[in-house]
Design a protein around this motif. Structure first.
Motif, PDB file in Angstrom:
ATOM      1  N   GLY A   1       0.814  -1.211   0.000  1.00 44.64           N
ATOM      2  CA  GLY A   1       0.000   0.000   0.000  1.00 44.64           C
ATOM      3  C   GLY A   1       0.845   1.257   0.000  1.00 44.64           C
ATOM      4  O   GLY A   1       0.478   2.265  -0.625  1.00 44.64           O
ATOM      5  N   LEU A   2       1.987   1.216   0.684  1.00 44.99           N
ATOM      6  CA  LEU A   2       2.894   2.367   0.669  1.00 44.99           C
ATOM      7  C   LEU A   2       3.472   2.585  -0.730  1.00 44.99           C
ATOM      8  O   LEU A   2       3.612   3.726  -1.176  1.00 44.99           O
ATOM      9  CB  LEU A   2       4.026   2.164   1.677  1.00 44.99           C
ATOM     10  N   VAL A   3       3.804   1.491  -1.412  1.00 45.45           N
ATOM     11  CA  VAL A   3       4.320   1.607  -2.779  1.00 45.45           C
ATOM     12  C   VAL A   3       3.262   2.231  -3.680  1.00 45.45           C
ATOM     13  O   VAL A   3       3.549   3.130  -4.485  1.00 45.45           O
ATOM     14  CB  VAL A   3       4.746   0.229  -3.312  1.00 45.45           C
ATOM     15  N   VAL A   4       2.026   1.753  -3.547  1.00 44.79           N
ATOM     16  CA  VAL A   4       0.933   2.320  -4.348  1.00 44.79           C
ATOM     17  C   VAL A   4       0.794   3.812  -4.066  1.00 44.79           C
ATOM     18  O   VAL A   4       0.634   4.621  -4.990  1.00 44.79           O
ATOM     19  CB  VAL A   4      -0.388   1.591  -4.056  1.00 44.79           C
ATOM     20  N   SER A   5       0.886   4.200  -2.801  1.00 43.32           N
ATOM     21  CA  SER A   5       0.723   5.609  -2.444  1.00 43.32           C
ATOM     22  C   SER A   5       1.860   6.470  -2.990  1.00 43.32           C
ATOM     23  O   SER A   5       1.631   7.615  -3.398  1.00 43.32           O
ATOM     24  CB  SER A   5       0.630   5.769  -0.924  1.00 43.32           C
ATOM     25  N   VAL A   6       3.077   5.944  -3.004  1.00 37.69           N
ATOM     26  CA  VAL A   6       4.202   6.699  -3.559  1.00 37.69           C
ATOM     27  C   VAL A   6       3.974   6.980  -5.044  1.00 37.69           C
ATOM     28  O   VAL A   6       4.095   8.117  -5.517  1.00 37.69           O
ATOM     29  CB  VAL A   6       5.532   5.945  -3.350  1.00 37.69           C
ATOM     30  N   VAL A   7       3.634   5.931  -5.782  1.00 33.50           N
ATOM     31  CA  VAL A   7       3.403   6.091  -7.221  1.00 33.50           C
ATOM     32  C   VAL A   7       2.183   6.974  -7.466  1.00 33.50           C
ATOM     33  O   VAL A   7       2.200   7.878  -8.312  1.00 33.50           O
ATOM     34  CB  VAL A   7       3.228   4.715  -7.894  1.00 33.50           C
ATOM     35  N   ALA A   8       1.110   6.716  -6.713  1.00 33.73           N
ATOM     36  CA  ALA A   8      -0.117   7.494  -6.890  1.00 33.73           C
ATOM     37  C   ALA A   8       0.095   8.951  -6.495  1.00 33.73           C
ATOM     38  O   ALA A   8      -0.472   9.858  -7.126  1.00 33.73           O
ATOM     39  CB  ALA A   8      -1.249   6.888  -6.065  1.00 33.73           C
ATOM     40  N   GLY A   9       0.910   9.197  -5.473  1.00 36.50           N
ATOM     41  CA  GLY A   9       1.186  10.576  -5.072  1.00 36.50           C
ATOM     42  C   GLY A   9       1.873  11.360  -6.174  1.00 36.50           C
ATOM     43  O   GLY A   9       1.521  12.513  -6.452  1.00 36.50           O
ATOM     44  N   LEU A  10       2.846  10.731  -6.819  1.00 37.82           N
ATOM     45  CA  LEU A  10       3.520  11.390  -7.940  1.00 37.82           C
ATOM     46  C   LEU A  10       2.557  11.600  -9.106  1.00 37.82           C
ATOM     47  O   LEU A  10       2.571  12.649  -9.755  1.00 37.82           O
ATOM     48  CB  LEU A  10       4.712  10.553  -8.384  1.00 37.82           C
ATOM     49  N   ALA A  11       1.700  10.597  -9.361  1.00 39.58           N
ATOM     50  CA  ALA A  11       0.705  10.747 -10.431  1.00 39.58           C
ATOM     51  C   ALA A  11      -0.284  11.853 -10.104  1.00 39.58           C
ATOM     52  O   ALA A  11      -0.705  12.614 -10.987  1.00 39.58           O
ATOM     53  CB  ALA A  11      -0.028   9.424 -10.644  1.00 39.58           C
ATOM     54  N   ALA A  12      -0.664  11.960  -8.816  1.00 41.54           N
ATOM     55  CA  ALA A  12      -1.578  13.024  -8.404  1.00 41.54           C
ATOM     56  C   ALA A  12      -0.923  14.388  -8.573  1.00 41.54           C
ATOM     57  O   ALA A  12      -1.549  15.339  -9.077  1.00 41.54           O
ATOM     58  CB  ALA A  12      -1.998  12.816  -6.950  1.00 41.54           C
TER      59      ALA A  12
END
Length: 369
Positions: free
Chosen positions: A99-110
């Motif tokens: 979930g942390l990995v998803v959030s890192v990638v998603a944060g950059l995408a956001a």
């Protein structure tokens, strides 16, 4: 057409990464001082545990409280746990760490999506400051947690960008993804629909407009209908699940009573802070209207704000629920873009430091519900 390649967005992404790294560094130092685990705080507490359990076991888990209320994991939309399962299978990480990995990638995408929207509407410099301000929000640490806010904001921002640029299939698909991520996905659907109606009024008659509008609600509708069928509650089944958590929409009456109780107690200053926070949010939205932001942005942001402020439960979660309302950052971003670089950077730097300190204090205290 603006170039939205990596080179154009790179400064904004670098600023976002720097602010988030500052927050994580302060959290690590704070954790070392008090003996807490930053990894646990970010990936294995509060909602993170519910998402990880869904990734591991699927739906069906619930907790019955002493007062009879039922907390069912059906309240949590499935896209984040699905992605946690995929990342865990590919890397061997625990579901929380995935979930942390998803959030890192998603944060950059956001961040990229927020930059794209702000760049389109107000120019590149305003886009950079919009990203910086979003990263430096007081509860910005949530962007680095195994929560769904970063994922939802990424899907919402790019869906809005697609709608503003007339890329209807992209907008519809991303809106459907947002609808599989959080209940407030309805705000993205409404924005895409409004953009499609405005496009048709301007004479656009492409089949893609209709297809995008039809795709937009597919994610949320599919999940809500599935929950209704599973619970036997029909179309209202998901609302019953949320009711078990004490969540509902009462126009803000419960929140007003909560604030009033604070003002009438020894926690008077906390009540004043809540009133000031609500006034600031409403003032910023008024600035968005006066700034003549595109109507789809106003519709999206207005619904996110309304749902956050007027929900009847979990008052401490309201700042977190406002994180996806990134159009609120555009008025101050435009103001900073007009300032001298040194002064604007000083403002953002001060906000980033304050956000990092508050985030560490918050997660080591009450934390996000």
């Amino acid at each position: 057409m603006k170039d939205l390649g990596f080179r154009r967005a790179a400064p904004a992404l670098a600023v976002f990464a720097a602010v988030r790294l500052l927050g994580l560094t302060v959290l690590a130092v704070w954790g070392a001082a008090v003996g807490s685990s930053p990894h646990t705080l970010l990936s294995a507490r509060w909602d993170s545990l519910w998402y990880a359990r869904i990734a591991a076991e699927g739906y069906g888990y619930e907790v019955v409280l002493p007062n009879g209320d039922v907390h069912s994991n059906l309240a949590f939309f499935p896209l984040l746990p699905w992605l946690e399962r995929v990342v865990s299978a590919a890397t061997g990480l625990s579901y929380g760490s995935a979930g942390l990995v998803v959030s890192v990638v998603a944060g950059l995408a956001a961040a990229w999506g927020i930059f794209a929207v702000a760049d389109l509407v107000h120019g590149r410099r305003a886009g950079l400051f919009a990203v910086a301000l979003w990263a430096a929000l007081p509860v910005g640490i949530v962007q680095s947690m195994a929560y769904s806010e970063s994922l939802f904001t990424a899907l919402a921002a790019w869906a809005l960008y697609g709608a503003l640029r007339g890329r209807w299939l992209t907008a519809g698909l991303l809106a459907a993804g947002a609808g599989l991520t959080r209940p407030v996905g309805a705000a993205v659907v409404a924005a895409v629909w409004v953009a499609a109606v405005l496009a048709r009024r301007r004479g656009e008659r492409s089949w893609r407009t209709v297809a995008g509008a039809l795709l937009a609600p597919a994610g949320a509708a599919a999940y809500v209908l599935w929950v209704g069928a599973r619970t036997g509650g029909g179309l209202l089944g998901y609302l019953d699940v949320q009711g078990g958590w004490g969540n509902g929409f009462d126009g803000g009456w419960a929140f007003a009573r909560f604030v009033g109780a604070k003002l009438a107690s020894s926690a008077f200053l906390a009540g004043v802070g809540l009133v000031a926070g609500v006034v600031l949010v409403l003032w910023l939205y008024g600035k968005c209207v006066r700034q003549r932001q595109p109507v789809p942005l106003l519709v999206y942001c207005g619904i996110v704000v309304a749902l956050a402020l007027c929900a009847s439960g979990y008052f401490g979660s309201k700042p977190r629920l406002l994180l996806p309302a990134f159009p609120l950052m555009l008025p101050p971003a435009v103001a900073l873009a007009r300032r001298r670089t040194g002064r604007a950077v000083s403002v953002v730097g001060a906000l980033a430091v304050a956000s990092a300190v508050y985030g560490a204090f918050w997660l080591n205290g009450s934390g996000p519900p």
